[in-house]
Scaffold this motif. Structure first.
Motif: not given
Length: 310
Positions: A66-67, A69-71, A73-74, A76
């Motif tokens: 979960a983290r 995916r967020t990392a 995305a950030e 990008r």
């Protein structure tokens, strides 16, 4: 831990098989297995269970993914934001301007800049020309638009380019005796109560009246061209200002040329030559598109300025 480790873990979670995950990543299976094992050692937890049903995330793995995916995305978004900033599409631009510039050319320039650079924060201040110049020299503005060239310590590090010419005109109420006249002369104006801005009186109007500037001593001081026109409409006197005042759309005032024609100091735009901000470069590009002849003048000024290199 690197971004590729996060991508490896996400691919493995998606395909639930080392071979298929490796193929989707374009790498061989053994290096993927090695990297996942190294990632688990670094995290200190088992992230995947190797079962007969496939390779499945553990509870720790689900939290990690979960983290991850967020990392990613950030990361990008960080690259996108960096590119936008480098192209002058984001950031802040501080502009100080004299009121008459809002008649022309600032509406066209600022309108176009807003449309093409909506994410740039514009900090706009209406200032008289000396105050705008002082704020630019003090580093409180990025661009100053006023009459005449800024003076003072640091002025040698500025580029100043003309963006508009003007001559002196008078504005009166339609009930005034001058209404309907194409022009009035200076001798007529000395017999009238005058309305002008303090900036104009102190910087360029007194020379217009030559050896007899006394008519300006009792003049009503108005902050900007709109106030001058409004007071003239109220029959408070004869307003004096730049020819671009004719762009004020009112049916209760009349404009007269002043003879002999008196050219006012050019409307000028100034900025620091050492300012490499992409936002400023984008703004100058819009100015070039909206103001005739500015581009060639600006290129010449920058080419000849001793601080422009680098």
């Amino acid at each position: 831990m690197e971004a590729r480790h996060l991508r490896y873990a996400l691919a493995l979670a998606e395909h639930q098989h080392f071979g298929r995950a490796a193929a989707s990543l374009g790498i061989a299976q053994p290096p993927l297995s090695t990297q996942i094992a190294a990632l688990e050692r670094e995290v200190g937890e088992r992230l995947f269970d190797r079962t007969s049903r496939g390779v499945l995330p553990t509870a720790a793995g689900e939290a990690f993914l979960a983290r991850a995916r967020t990392a990613l995305a950030e990361m990008r978004l960080a690259g996108i934001d960096a590119g936008r900033a480098a192209r002058g599409e984001t950031g802040r631009l501080r502009i100080g301007f004299t009121g008459s510039a809002l008649l022309d050319p600032l509406p066209g320039v600022l309108g176009r800049f807003r449309r093409t650079h909506p994410a740039v924060r514009l900090a706009l201040q209406e200032l008289d020309s000396p105050t705008a110049a002082a704020a630019l020299l003090a580093g409180e503005l990025d661009v100053a638009v006023g009459r005449g060239s800024p003076r003072g310590a640091g002025a040698e590090d500025l580029v100043t380019v003309p963006i508009g010419t003007d001559h002196l005109v008078a504005v009166v109420s339609v009930a005034h005796p001058y209404a309907g006249l194409p022009s009035v002369d200076l001798e007529q104006l000395t017999q009238e109560h005058l309305i002008a801005s303090p900036d104009a009186v102190s910087s360029y109007l007194r020379p217009a009246f030559g050896p007899d500037p006394a008519a300006l001593d009792g003049a009503t001081m108005a902050r900007d061209v709109h106030t001058i026109a409004g007071l003239a409409a109220c029959c408070a006197g004869v307003g004096l200002g730049p020819d671009r005042m004719r762009l004020i759309a009112r049916n209760d005032i009349w404009f007269c040329d002043v003879t002999p024609r008196f050219r006012l100091p050019d409307l000028q735009m100034s900025f620091r030559v050492t300012d490499r901000s992409p936002v400023l470069a984008s703004f100058l590009s819009v100015v070039r598109q909206n103001c005739a002849d500015v581009g060639s003048r600006l290129d010449d000024l920058l080419a000849r300025h001793p601080s422009a290199a680098g």
